[in-house]
Design a protein around this motif. Structure first.
Motif, mmCIF file in Angstrom:
data_model
loop_
_atom_site.group_PDB
_atom_site.id
_atom_site.type_symbol
_atom_site.label_atom_id
_atom_site.label_comp_id
_atom_site.label_asym_id
_atom_site.label_seq_id
_atom_site.Cartn_x
_atom_site.Cartn_y
_atom_site.Cartn_z
ATOM 1 N N ASP A 62 0.902 -1.215 -0.024
ATOM 2 C CA ASP A 62 -0.083 -0.028 0.159
ATOM 3 C C ASP A 62 0.832 1.311 -0.068
ATOM 4 O OD1 ASP A 62 -2.901 -0.936 0.120
ATOM 5 O OD2 ASP A 62 -2.035 -2.052 1.816
ATOM 6 N N GLU A 63 2.064 1.319 0.788
ATOM 7 C CA GLU A 63 2.734 2.554 0.904
ATOM 8 C C GLU A 63 3.462 2.897 -0.435
ATOM 9 O OE1 GLU A 63 2.251 4.108 5.081
ATOM 10 O OE2 GLU A 63 4.178 3.080 5.162
ATOM 11 N N TYR A 64 4.086 1.991 -1.068
ATOM 12 C CA TYR A 64 4.993 2.286 -2.289
ATOM 13 C C TYR A 64 4.067 2.867 -3.162
ATOM 14 C CZ TYR A 64 8.512 -1.429 -0.936
ATOM 15 O OH TYR A 64 9.440 -2.116 -0.150
ATOM 16 N N PRO A 65 2.725 2.441 -3.597
ATOM 17 C CA PRO A 65 2.253 3.399 -4.596
ATOM 18 C C PRO A 65 1.482 4.572 -3.863
ATOM 19 C CG PRO A 65 0.673 1.384 -4.041
ATOM 20 C CD PRO A 65 2.174 1.297 -3.204
ATOM 21 N N SER A 66 1.023 4.602 -2.676
ATOM 22 C CA SER A 66 0.514 5.483 -2.131
ATOM 23 C C SER A 66 1.237 6.779 -1.701
ATOM 24 C CB SER A 66 -0.604 5.437 -1.166
ATOM 25 O OG SER A 66 0.031 4.965 0.036
ATOM 26 N N ILE A 67 2.403 6.550 -1.133
ATOM 27 C CA ILE A 67 3.581 7.579 -0.643
ATOM 28 C C ILE A 67 4.473 7.582 -1.525
ATOM 29 C CG2 ILE A 67 4.721 8.093 1.370
ATOM 30 C CD1 ILE A 67 2.556 7.210 3.197
ATOM 31 N N LEU A 68 5.127 6.654 -1.876
ATOM 32 C CA LEU A 68 6.412 6.653 -2.784
ATOM 33 C C LEU A 68 5.939 6.797 -4.228
ATOM 34 C CD1 LEU A 68 8.586 3.988 -0.872
ATOM 35 C CD2 LEU A 68 8.656 6.540 -0.657
ATOM 36 N N LYS A 69 4.804 6.662 -4.679
ATOM 37 C CA LYS A 69 4.322 6.694 -5.960
ATOM 38 C C LYS A 69 5.113 5.705 -6.899
ATOM 39 C CE LYS A 69 2.095 10.261 -4.429
ATOM 40 N NZ LYS A 69 0.843 10.187 -3.839
ATOM 41 N N LEU A 70 5.248 4.573 -6.392
ATOM 42 C CA LEU A 70 5.758 3.379 -7.105
ATOM 43 C C LEU A 70 4.833 2.416 -7.609
ATOM 44 C CD1 LEU A 70 9.090 2.754 -5.275
ATOM 45 C CD2 LEU A 70 9.013 4.261 -7.372
ATOM 46 N N ASP A 71 4.694 2.193 -8.998
ATOM 47 C CA ASP A 71 3.446 1.363 -9.401
ATOM 48 C C ASP A 71 3.775 -0.056 -9.064
ATOM 49 O OD1 ASP A 71 1.487 0.022 -10.708
ATOM 50 O OD2 ASP A 71 2.581 0.396 -12.594
ATOM 51 N N ASN A 72 3.194 -0.703 -8.037
ATOM 52 C CA ASN A 72 3.420 -2.287 -7.717
ATOM 53 C C ASN A 72 2.190 -3.007 -8.318
ATOM 54 O OD1 ASN A 72 1.125 -1.696 -6.391
ATOM 55 N ND2 ASN A 72 2.110 -2.007 -4.338
ATOM 56 N N SER A 73 1.502 -2.697 -9.205
ATOM 57 C CA SER A 73 0.125 -3.112 -9.521
ATOM 58 C C SER A 73 0.376 -4.786 -9.999
ATOM 59 C CB SER A 73 -0.655 -2.293 -10.528
ATOM 60 O OG SER A 73 0.135 -2.027 -11.873
ATOM 61 N N ALA A 74 1.608 -4.764 -10.810
ATOM 62 C CA ALA A 74 1.805 -6.196 -11.302
ATOM 63 C C ALA A 74 2.148 -7.097 -10.319
ATOM 64 C CB ALA A 74 3.258 -6.010 -12.281
ATOM 65 N N VAL A 75 2.486 -6.856 -9.163
ATOM 66 C CA VAL A 75 2.803 -7.883 -7.979
ATOM 67 C C VAL A 75 2.002 -7.727 -6.756
ATOM 68 C CG1 VAL A 75 5.485 -8.052 -9.000
ATOM 69 C CG2 VAL A 75 4.697 -6.455 -7.020
ATOM 70 N N LYS A 76 1.177 -6.510 -6.732
ATOM 71 C CA LYS A 76 0.595 -6.370 -5.394
ATOM 72 C C LYS A 76 -0.270 -7.642 -4.634
ATOM 73 C CE LYS A 76 -2.767 -3.589 -3.009
ATOM 74 N NZ LYS A 76 -3.657 -2.528 -2.739
ATOM 75 N N ASP A 77 -1.062 -8.040 -5.654
ATOM 76 C CA ASP A 77 -1.858 -9.315 -5.400
ATOM 77 C C ASP A 77 -0.912 -10.901 -4.977
ATOM 78 O OD1 ASP A 77 -4.016 -7.943 -5.468
ATOM 79 O OD2 ASP A 77 -4.762 -8.774 -7.175
ATOM 80 N N SER A 78 0.339 -10.683 -5.096
ATOM 81 C CA SER A 78 1.096 -11.915 -5.193
ATOM 82 C C SER A 78 1.808 -11.763 -3.895
ATOM 83 C CB SER A 78 2.115 -12.034 -6.077
ATOM 84 O OG SER A 78 1.290 -12.186 -7.312
ATOM 85 N N VAL A 79 1.780 -10.483 -2.927
ATOM 86 C CA VAL A 79 2.319 -10.262 -1.886
ATOM 87 C C VAL A 79 1.490 -10.524 -0.710
ATOM 88 C CG1 VAL A 79 3.863 -8.616 -0.456
ATOM 89 C CG2 VAL A 79 4.034 -8.588 -3.063
ATOM 90 N N VAL A 80 1.609 -11.553 0.110
ATOM 91 C CA VAL A 80 0.594 -11.586 1.106
ATOM 92 C C VAL A 80 0.968 -12.311 2.401
ATOM 93 C CG1 VAL A 80 -1.158 -12.341 -0.358
ATOM 94 C CG2 VAL A 80 0.297 -14.058 0.684
ATOM 95 N N LEU A 81 0.664 -11.873 3.690
ATOM 96 C CA LEU A 81 1.119 -12.277 4.809
ATOM 97 C C LEU A 81 1.168 -13.699 4.930
ATOM 98 C CD1 LEU A 81 -0.462 -10.032 7.591
ATOM 99 C CD2 LEU A 81 1.948 -10.408 6.881
ATOM 100 N N ALA A 82 2.077 -14.491 5.493
ATOM 101 C CA ALA A 82 2.010 -15.959 5.485
ATOM 102 C C ALA A 82 0.981 -16.360 6.107
ATOM 103 C CB ALA A 82 3.590 -16.257 6.190
ATOM 104 N N THR A 83 0.519 -15.789 7.230
ATOM 105 C CA THR A 83 -0.669 -16.380 7.936
ATOM 106 C C THR A 83 -1.891 -16.650 6.892
ATOM 107 O OG1 THR A 83 -1.407 -14.051 8.523
ATOM 108 C CG2 THR A 83 -0.225 -15.724 10.374
ATOM 109 N N ARG A 84 -2.035 -15.374 6.045
ATOM 110 C CA ARG A 84 -3.214 -15.548 5.075
ATOM 111 C C ARG A 84 -2.812 -16.915 4.182
ATOM 112 N NH1 ARG A 84 -5.690 -11.346 0.667
ATOM 113 N NH2 ARG A 84 -6.098 -12.803 -0.897
ATOM 114 N N TYR A 85 -1.585 -17.022 3.658
ATOM 115 C CA TYR A 85 -1.223 -18.098 2.643
ATOM 116 C C TYR A 85 -1.431 -19.275 3.398
ATOM 117 C CZ TYR A 85 1.717 -20.996 -0.342
ATOM 118 O OH TYR A 85 2.030 -21.838 -1.203
ATOM 119 N N ILE A 86 -0.883 -19.333 4.484
ATOM 120 C CA ILE A 86 -1.199 -20.999 5.134
ATOM 121 C C ILE A 86 -2.403 -21.108 5.501
ATOM 122 C CG2 ILE A 86 -1.009 -22.135 7.435
ATOM 123 C CD1 ILE A 86 1.778 -20.318 7.725
ATOM 124 N N TRP A 87 -3.598 -20.155 5.787
ATOM 125 C CA TRP A 87 -4.783 -20.406 6.092
ATOM 126 C C TRP A 87 -5.483 -20.821 4.622
ATOM 127 C CZ3 TRP A 87 -8.306 -21.206 9.585
ATOM 128 C CH2 TRP A 87 -9.574 -21.449 9.277
#
Lengths: 409, 378
Positions: A256-281
Motif C-alpha cells: 500500500d505505501e509503495y504506490p500511495s506515498i512513494l508513487k511506485l507502481d506495484n500493480s503487477a505484483v501487489k496481489d502476489s504479496v501476502v502475509l504468511a498467515t493468509r497464505y497458510i490459511w
C-alpha cells in the motif's frame, strides 16, 4: 470520464466533511496536546499547505502513521497518507543523524552482526544507554533489539536443494528483523510451510521494506529500497511464486505505501504479496494438505493483539483462525488498541512518554487477561508489549510451529 | 472463510442483527467500512416508542435505554420534541409545564458545538428563566492548544477522569433559585457511569443533558459497547474494509468480495445488507439514477430528478425516503427477481415520509431484529 472523476482529490481529501471521527480514534491526541490531530494535520492542513507551503506544521512528526484514522473514516479519506506525504514534501529540515541510524535497519544489522554479542552487551549497558540518550536522543528506557550472530539468509541458502524438493514453492520476503534479530522466527515459518509440503525460496536482492525510512523522511532511501524490492518480487512472481512475509508492517508498506506515498507502481505484483498467515490459511482451506499437531499439548492461554497496520490490511482474522486450530489453546482476542511504538517512533526521546502512555490501554487489557503468552504479527509491537507488560510475546506462526509435530530427521 | 451469516455494515442495524444472531450461537461476520452514523447519534431512537426485545438486547450489552410515555426531550437547538426510546443519559422531561424554576446552562470556553443562547431563548419561552456559566479547568486549557480540536470527544476524555472536580466547579456557578442544571452531552466515552455520577453529585438539583453537534459522545459509547458485546460473543468484526461485490445466482448469494481481501471470498448461508444510505455509500446517486452498488439491487426512485429533492433546503428532502425495494420479509430483488437469502435493514431501506424522513435509528433496530429473527426461524 465522468464529471465526478475530475473532482477526485489527492488521497481523497476533498471528501472530508470534518466529522472529527478520525480525531476521536487517534491514539496520539489524548496523550499529546502538541499534536493537532489527524483532521487538522491531514485534510484541513492540506488545504492550507496547497495554498502556501509555509502552513506546514512540524508537529506532524507526532503522527504515528498507525492509519487508525483511515480505518475509521466514513468518507474514505486517506488521512494517514496525507500526513506522511506532507512530511516528505513540505518539511525541508534535514533528518537528524539519529533518525538516519534508526531507519537504516539493513546497514545497522550488517554492521552489528559480526560483533553481535559485544553490540548486545554494550547497547544494554547503562552507560551506553546514557550516551545514546544524551548524544543521539534515543530514549534511555529503551533496550535495542538484540542482534543475532547468525544469518537467516545463510541458513536457508544451505538447504536450497532440500527446499527445492517440495512439490509447492513460495518466495519469502523475510525482512530485517528475521535476518538480523530473530532468525528463529523465519525458521518457524519454514517448519510450518515444509509441513504443508511447501518449499521456501529467498528473494534475489531483497532490501529493507523501507517503512522506517518513510516515517523518518528518508524518501530517496525508501524509494531505492522499494525499487529493488519490486524488482526482486517481480522476478519471483514471474516464476509463478507467491511472496509471503510475517511482518504486517513490511507487507503493508510493499502493498500500500509503495504506490500511495512513494508513487511506485506495484500493480503487477501487489496481489502476489501476502502475509504468511493468509497464505497458510488459504492452503489449509483448500483441503489439499493435512496438519499433524504434537500429541499431549499443554493448555495455553493466549491473548492476540492486532497490530495497527494489520488492522488496516484487514487480515487479522487469518492469524486468529490459525491460532484457534492449535489443540488445547484458549485464544482471547484483545480489543484493538495501538501499542504506541510505531516502529522507530517510540525509540525517540521526545516520543518516549507519549509512546508508553498510548500503550497503557493495551497493557492494561493484557495484565487483566493474565495470559501465558501474547501473540502478535509485528516485531515492534512485540518489543513494546514485552517492555510494557513483561509478558512474553511471539508471532502466531511461531506458536503454530511449536505445536506441529517435528519432522523426522 | 465460511460463516452462517455475513452482515455488510457495522452501524446500529448491523451490530443489532449481529448480536442477536451471535446470542443464538450463530457464526457471523460484520464487514464495516469506516465508522457509522452512530457517531452522529442524538441518543434517541426516532420513531421507536418502545421495543422490549431491543431494550433487553441493549441491556445485555450494558447500554441502558428508557422512555416515559407522554414525556418530552430538549433538542440542541432549543426545540422540545416528544420523547422516544432513548439512551439513559437523554433526559426525559414532563410533557408540559416549565422544566424548572430557574436553570443554569453550562458550557466551556472555546467550545463551539453547544449553544447556550438558543437553549436560554427556548427555555424563557417555555417559562423557565436561566443563567449561563462557563466551567474552566486547567485540563481543559491544555485542550485549547489546538483550538479546532475543542470538541466533544476530547472534552469527554478530560472530564471522564475528574467528574467530582467538574461537579464542584458547577456548584461554584450556582445562583439563588437555580433548581435545574443543563449540561452538554460530553460525558462517559466508555460507559454511562460518569453522566450518572454527575447527576448524583449535583442532586437534589435536576440535571438535564442536551445533545451537541457531532461527534456524539453517547453515540460513540454506544457503538463501542455494542461492538465489544458482539466480539465477546465470538463475532468477527472486520473494520475499515468494504464489500465491493457479491456472487448471485438464481436468486441466491453465495459469497462476497471485499476491497482488502481482493481475490479471497467470504461465504455464508445468509447475508444482511445494512450498508446505510447515501452518506455511508450504501446508496449511490448519479445524475440519472440511484443505485445500490454492491449487488445492484432494485431501487425505487422517480424518473424525474427534480422530484428527488425540495428546492427549499430546510424542507424534508424526498431523497431521504429513497431506498432499496424490499418485500415484507426484507428480501430485495435484482431486475425483479427476489434474492432469497439476502435481507436489507437500516437506512438503506429509505426513511419514512410520515416521520419527515427522520426515522433512522428506530427503523434500523426494527428492521435488523426482523431480519435476524427471520434467519433464526429458518
Amino acid at each position: 470520464m465522468t464529471f465526478q472523476e475530475y473532482t477526485s482529490s489527492v488521497h481523497n481529501f476533498e471528501e472530508c466533511m470534518k466529522c472529527t471521527i478520525c480525531t476521536a480514534y487517534c491514539p496520539v491526541v489524548p496523550v499529546n496536546p502538541d499534536y493537532p490531530g489527524p483532521k487538522q494535520a491531514g485534510p484541513d492542513g492540506e488545504r492550507l499547505r496547497l495554498s502556501d507551503p509555509l502552513f506546514f506544521n512540524r508537529a506532524l512528526k507526532y503522527c504515528l502513521n498507525c492509519k487508525r484514522c483511515e480505518v475509521v473514516c466514513p468518507s474514505g479519506v486517506k488521512v494517514g497518507d496525507l500526513i506522511q506525504e506532507a512530511r516528505l514534501r513540505f518539511d525541508n529540515s534535514k533528518p537528524k543523524l539519529r533518525d538516519r541510524i534508526l531507519a537504516s535497519t539493513d546497514f545497522m544489522g550488517s554492521m552489528a552482526r559480526p560483533f553481535a554479542p559485544i553490540v548486545n552487551a554494550v547497547t544494554g549497558m547503562g552507560i551506553a544507554k546514557a550516551v545514546m540518550d544524551g548524544v543521539l536522543a534515543v530514549d534511555k528506557h529503551r533496550t535495542f533489539p538484540k542482534y543475532s550472530s547468525s544469518s537467516f539468509e545463510k541458513w536457508l541458502r544451505k538447504q536450497e536443494s532440500k527446499q527445492g524438493s517440495y512439490p509447492r514453492q513460495v518466495a519469502y520476503f523475510h525482512g530485517c528483523y528475521v535476518e538480523y534479530n530473530n532468525p528463529q522466527q523465519g525458521k518457524d515459518l519454514v517448519k510450518v510451510l515444509n509441513a504443508l509440503g511447501v518449499g521456501v525460496q529467498l528473494l534475489e536482492g531483497e532490501k529493507c521494506c523501507g517503512v522506517a525510512a518513510i516515517s523518518n523522511r528518508l524518501e530517496k532511501q525508501a524509494c531505492k529500497n522499494a525499487q529493488a524490492n519490486l524488482e526482486a518480487i517481480g522476478k519471483a512472481v514471474a516464476q509463478g511464486l507467491t511472496v509471503v512475509n510475517l511482518s504486517s508492517s513490511c507487507t503493508f508498506a510493499i502493498r500500500d505505501e509503495y504506490p500511495s506515498i512513494l508513487k511506485l507502481d506495484n500493480s503487477a505484483v501487489k496481489d502476489s504479496v501476502v502475509l504468511a498467515t493468509r497464505y497458510i490459511w488459504q492452503l489449509l482451506e483448500s483441503g489439499t494438505v493435512e496438519l499433524r499437531f504434537k500429541k499431549d499439548l499443554k493448555p495455553l492461554r493466549v491473548v492476540y493483539h492486532t497490530p495497527c497496520h494489520l488492522q488496516k490490511l484487514g487480515w487479522s482474522m487469518f492469524s486468529k483462525e490459525l491460532l484457534k486450530l492449535i489443540p488445547n489453546i484458549e485464544l482471547i482476542p484483545l480489543e484493538q488498541n495501538c501499542c504506541g511504538i510505531a516502529g522507530t517512533y517510540g525509540f525517540k526521546k521526545e516520543n518516549y512518554e507519549t509512546s508508553m502512555a498510548i500503550g497503557e490501554k493495551l497493557f492494561e487489557q493484557i495484565r487483566k487477561a493474565n495470559p501465558d503468552i501474547v501473540a502478535t504479527d509485528c516485531e515492534t509491537c512485540r518489543w513494546q508489549i514485552e517492555m510494557g507488560t513483561g509478558y512474553p510475546v511471539r508471532h502466531p506462526v511461531s506458536l503454530f510451529a511449536d505445536a506441529l509435530e517435528d519432522p523426522l530427521a | 472463510m465460511r460463516f452462517d451469516t455475513i452482515i455488510i455494515g457495522g452501524g446500529l442495524a448491523g451490530l443489532t442483527a449481529g448480536i442477536r444472531l451471535q446470542e443464538e450461537g450463530r457464526r457471523t461476520a460484520i464487514v464495516s467500512s469506516g465508522q457509522s452514523a452512530l457517531h452522529f447519534f442524538s441518543g434517541s431512537f426516532e420513531s421507536l416508542k418502545d421495543c422490549p426485545e431491543a431494550e433487553e438486547l441493549f441491556d445485555r450489552a450494558g447500554v441502558r435505554l428508557h422512555n416515559l410515555p407522554g414525556s418530552r426531550r430538549l433538542l440542541p437547538g432549543g426545540a422540545f420534541r416528544e420523547a422516544v426510546l432513548s439512551l439513559g443519559d437523554v433526559s426525559l422531561l414532563p410533557g408540559e409545564g416549565p422544566i424548572g424554576k430557574k436553570a443554569l446552562i453550562v458550557s466551556f470556553n472555546g467550545y463551539h458545538d453547544f449553544f447556550p443562547e438558543l437553549l436560554a431563548g427556548a427555555l424563557e419561552k417555555d417559562g423557565t428563566p436561566s443563567i449561563q456559566g462557563i466551567v474552566e479547568m486547567e485540563e481543559l486549557a491544555a485542550l485549547r492548544k489546538s483550538p479546532t480540536e475543542m470538541r466533544s470527544v476530547n472534552i469527554a476524555r478530560v472530564l471522564d477522569k475528574c467528574p467530582d472536580k467538574f461537579v464542584q466547579k458547577v456548584k461554584e456557578l450556582l445562583a439563588d433559585g437555580v433548581d435545574t442544571v443543563i449540561l452538554p452531552q460530553v460525558f462517559g466515552l466508555d460507559g454511562d457511569e460518569v453522566p450518572r455520577a454527575i447527576s448524583e453529585g449535583l442532586a437534589p438539583l435536576k440535571v438535564i443533558f442536551v445533545g451537541t453537534l457531532p461527534p456524539s459522545v453517547p453515540g460513540i459509547r454506544t457503538q463501542n459497547m455494542l461492538r465489544r458485546r458482539y466480539e465477546r460473543l465470538g463475532g468477527t468484526f472486520i473494520i475499515g474494509d468494504s464489500v465491493v461485490s457479491g456472487a448471485v445466482h438464481e436468486g441466491i448469494v453465495s459469497s462476497v468480495a471485499s476491497h482488502n481481501l481482493d481475490t479471497y471470498r467470504l461465504f455464508a448461508d445468509n447475508f444482511i445488507l445494512c450498508s446505510g444510505s447515501f452518506f455511508s455509500k450504501g446508496l449511490h446517486s448519479s445524475p440519472t439514477a440511484i443505485e445500490e452498488p454492491v449487488f445492484g439491487l432494485d431501487v425505487e426512485f422517480p424518473e424525474d430528478r427534480s422530484l428527488w429533492y425540495e428546492a427549499d433546503f430546510f424542507e424534508p428532502q424526498p431523497y431521504m425516503g429513497i431506498g432499496v425495494k424490499a418485500d415484507k420479509d426484507l428480501h430485495p430483488s435484482i431486475g425483479g427477481e427476489k434474492v432469497t437469502n439476502l435481507y436489507v435493514a437500516g437506512a438503506i431501506l429509505g426513511a419514512s415520509k410520515d416521520g419527515k424522513y427522520g426515522t433512522g435509528a428506530g427503523k434500523a433496530i426494527k428492521s435488523a431484529l426482523a431480519a435476524a429473527n427471520k434467519i433464526l426461524s429458518l
